[in-house]
Design an enzyme around this catalytic site. Structure first.
Site, PDB file in Angstrom:
ATOM      1  N   SER A   1     -10.384   5.726  -4.592  1.00 16.10           N
ATOM      2  CA  SER A   1     -11.280   6.881  -4.747  1.00 16.10           C
ATOM      3  C   SER A   1     -10.813   7.866  -5.822  1.00 16.10           C
ATOM      4  O   SER A   1     -11.624   8.348  -6.618  1.00 16.10           O
ATOM      5  CB  SER A   1     -11.436   7.595  -3.409  1.00 16.10           C
ATOM      6  OG  SER A   1     -10.182   8.012  -2.897  1.00 16.10           O
TER       7      SER A   1
ATOM      8  N   ARG B   1       1.126   9.978   5.550  1.00 11.55           N
ATOM      9  CA  ARG B   1       1.337   8.632   6.092  1.00 11.55           C
ATOM     10  C   ARG B   1       2.656   8.038   5.605  1.00 11.55           C
ATOM     11  O   ARG B   1       2.798   6.820   5.486  1.00 11.55           O
ATOM     12  CB  ARG B   1       0.194   7.715   5.649  1.00 11.55           C
ATOM     13  CG  ARG B   1      -1.205   8.211   5.970  1.00 11.55           C
ATOM     14  CD  ARG B   1      -2.195   7.060   5.875  1.00 11.55           C
ATOM     15  NE  ARG B   1      -3.585   7.472   5.770  1.00 11.55           N
ATOM     16  CZ  ARG B   1      -4.313   7.973   6.766  1.00 11.55           C
ATOM     17  NH1 ARG B   1      -3.773   8.145   7.949  1.00 11.55           N
ATOM     18  NH2 ARG B   1      -5.574   8.293   6.573  1.00 11.55           N
TER      19      ARG B   1
ATOM     20  N   LYS C   1      -2.406  -1.588  -3.652  1.00 10.84           N
ATOM     21  CA  LYS C   1      -3.238  -0.389  -3.585  1.00 10.84           C
ATOM     22  C   LYS C   1      -2.350   0.845  -3.611  1.00 10.84           C
ATOM     23  O   LYS C   1      -1.376   0.866  -2.865  1.00 10.84           O
ATOM     24  CB  LYS C   1      -4.023  -0.436  -2.281  1.00 10.84           C
ATOM     25  CG  LYS C   1      -4.901   0.741  -2.050  1.00 10.84           C
ATOM     26  CD  LYS C   1      -5.567   0.594  -0.725  1.00 10.84           C
ATOM     27  CE  LYS C   1      -6.378   1.848  -0.461  1.00 10.84           C
ATOM     28  NZ  LYS C   1      -6.971   1.809   0.846  1.00 10.84           N
TER      29      LYS C   1
ATOM     30  N   GLU D   1       7.091  -7.027   1.039  1.00  9.80           N
ATOM     31  CA  GLU D   1       5.922  -6.902   1.913  1.00  9.80           C
ATOM     32  C   GLU D   1       4.946  -8.065   1.703  1.00  9.80           C
ATOM     33  O   GLU D   1       4.385  -8.603   2.658  1.00  9.80           O
ATOM     34  CB  GLU D   1       5.192  -5.578   1.621  1.00  9.80           C
ATOM     35  CG  GLU D   1       5.925  -4.326   2.062  1.00  9.80           C
ATOM     36  CD  GLU D   1       5.751  -4.029   3.560  1.00  9.80           C
ATOM     37  OE1 GLU D   1       5.164  -4.857   4.276  1.00  9.80           O
ATOM     38  OE2 GLU D   1       6.213  -2.969   4.004  1.00  9.80           O
TER      39      GLU D   1
ATOM     40  N   LYS E   1       0.851  -1.187   0.000  1.00  5.04           N
ATOM     41  CA  LYS E   1       0.000   0.000   0.000  1.00  5.04           C
ATOM     42  C   LYS E   1       0.885   1.234   0.000  1.00  5.04           C
ATOM     43  O   LYS E   1       1.699   1.432   0.892  1.00  5.04           O
ATOM     44  CB  LYS E   1      -0.910  -0.005   1.230  1.00  5.04           C
ATOM     45  CG  LYS E   1      -1.815   1.198   1.287  1.00  5.04           C
ATOM     46  CD  LYS E   1      -2.855   1.094   2.385  1.00  5.04           C
ATOM     47  CE  LYS E   1      -3.693   2.356   2.442  1.00  5.04           C
ATOM     48  NZ  LYS E   1      -4.704   2.296   3.509  1.00  5.04           N
TER      49      LYS E   1
HETATM   50  C1  PBG Z   1      -7.054   3.369   5.432  1.00 10.14           C
HETATM   51  C2  PBG Z   1      -7.600   3.334   4.053  1.00 10.14           C
HETATM   52  C3  PBG Z   1      -7.520   4.310   3.064  1.00 10.14           C
HETATM   53  C4  PBG Z   1      -8.213   3.818   1.960  1.00 10.14           C
HETATM   54  C5  PBG Z   1      -8.716   2.584   2.307  1.00 10.14           C
HETATM   55  N1  PBG Z   1      -8.309   2.281   3.592  1.00 10.14           N
HETATM   56  C6  PBG Z   1      -6.974   5.675   3.077  1.00 10.14           C
HETATM   57  C7  PBG Z   1      -5.596   5.966   3.415  1.00 10.14           C
HETATM   58  O1  PBG Z   1      -4.746   5.104   3.565  1.00 10.14           O
HETATM   59  O2  PBG Z   1      -5.340   7.167   3.557  1.00 10.14           O
HETATM   60  C8  PBG Z   1      -8.361   4.543   0.654  1.00 10.14           C
HETATM   61  C9  PBG Z   1      -9.415   4.030  -0.262  1.00 10.14           C
HETATM   62  C10 PBG Z   1      -9.670   4.920  -1.410  1.00 10.14           C
HETATM   63  O3  PBG Z   1      -9.006   5.947  -1.608  1.00 10.14           O
HETATM   64  O4  PBG Z   1     -10.612   4.598  -2.164  1.00 10.14           O
HETATM   65  N2  PBG Z   1      -7.948   2.827   6.354  1.00 10.14           N
END
Ligand code: PBG
Length: 331
Positions: A281, A221, A252, A237, A200
């Site tokens: 998103s 983050r 992701k 990972e 991620k």
């Molecule tokens: C963290 C999490 C995130 C998303 C899913 N789980 C956001 C992040 O890491 O800031 C993002 C999903 C998306 O952007 O559609 N719990």
């Protein structure tokens, strides 16, 4: 005509008709490969539209149940739930409270759809903390890996007790999969699986999601999510998560990381572990915004996006278009 050399090999022969193209298609895209992420907001009496993600809402407990039933009806086989609590605190205690919004929503959806859908839950603290980080902070304000693991273990057990079929640790803490597996097993939840967000990346494309969960995050983050310049460490990972007991591994975001997805799919195949990808998103918002302006053909862009993620190696895709795409695929 006479002077040119006429080709003997003609790849275009396999593109002549729709039937021919279907016959030789390498990549499939089916409703059962799509997972719908859903948001549920504590105390809400009406579904609340998310302005950065046109067509996506923060559900009430009631509308969530209905939408989950529709997802099953559309042929999906899984949903991923995110909770938006009314109050947040430093340790994200709402995540561990059996009456917390995410945990009651898991039970609601399981009561509605039973085994028709795999009910998955985001296992992370960021929606529940007042500082918006995925873990708890130490005295100096840094995300404390090992203290966070204790919270994750408790969260996993509560989500499993609520009926989750797969828990989805998304906080990128080292050792999270091992701790969660051990906690689940110790509580006799040996059947509950782990969909690990293994690779991620810290990404600008999460922007719209932050509105979706009313994120309180200041800063970024980057001390726990991966650096977009690195691909090798994703394989590392993934191997760590498989070793620790991940049942499915995930990459992701998807689109800016399709090369990573291919590498991960190749590595995971050696262990027989399925691979998921999260069409996030910002990827959704880009297509929606361009389509709203009449700049691209929306439905074709959706299917092309999802196909590219499958082609890069994802067995399953989390996407906000899951229900709509399932409909498009049936016609
Ligand atoms: C963290 C999490 C995130 C998303 C899913 N789980 C956001 C992040 O890491 O800031 C993002 C999903 C998306 O952007 O559609 N719990």
């Amino acid at each position: 005509m006479s002077d040119i050399q006429r080709p003997v090999v003609r790849p275009r022969r396999l593109r002549t008709t729709a039937a021919m193209r279907d016959l030789v298609a390498e990549t499939t895209l089916q409703p059962g490969q799509l997972i719908l992420p859903m948001f549920v907001r504590e105390g809400a009496s009406e579904p609340t539209p998310i302005s950065t993600m046109p067509g996506v809402v923060q559900h009430t407990r009631d509308s969530l149940r209905k939408a989950a039933a529709e997802a099953a009806e559309a042929g999906l086989r899984g949903v991923m739930l995110f909770g938006v609590p009314e109050t947040k605190d430093a340790s994200g205690s709402g995540a561990i409270d059996p009456d917390g919004i995410l945990n009651v929503a898991i039970a609601d959806v399981v009561a509605e759809v039973g085994d028709e859908l795999v009910v998955m839950s985001d296992l992370c603290l960021d929606e529940f903390t007042d500082h918006g980080h995925c873990g708890v902070l130490d005295a100096r304000g840094r995300v404390d890996n090992d203290a966070t693991l204790e919270q994750y273990a408790a969260m996993a057990v509560v989500q499993a007790a609520a009926g989750a079929g797969l828990v989805g640790p998304s906080g990128m803490m080292d050792g999270q999969v091992a701790v969660i597996r051990e906690a689940l097993d110790a509580a006799d939840h040996t059947d509950v699986g782990i969909l690990a967000y293994s690779a991620k990346y810290a990404s600008a494309f999460y922007g719209p999601f932050r509105e979706a969960v009313d994120s309180a995050l200041q800063g970024d983050r980057r001390t726990y999510q991966q650096d977009g310049r690195n691909a090798r460490e994703s394989v590392r990972e993934v191997l760590l998560d498989i070793e620790q007991g991940a049942d499915i591994v995930m990459v992701k975001p998807a689109l800016a990381y399709l090369d990573v997805l291919r590498r991960v799919a190749d590595a995971a195949a050696d262990f027989g572990v399925p691979v998921a990808a999260y069409n996030i998103s910002g990827e959704y918002a880009m297509v929606e915004a361009a389509a709203a302006n009449g700049w691209i053909e929306r439905e074709a862009a959706i299917l092309e996006t999802l196909t590219s993620i499958r082609r890069a190696g994802a067995d399953m895709i989390l996407t906000y278009w899951a229900v709509e795409a399932a409909g498009l695929l049936r016609h």
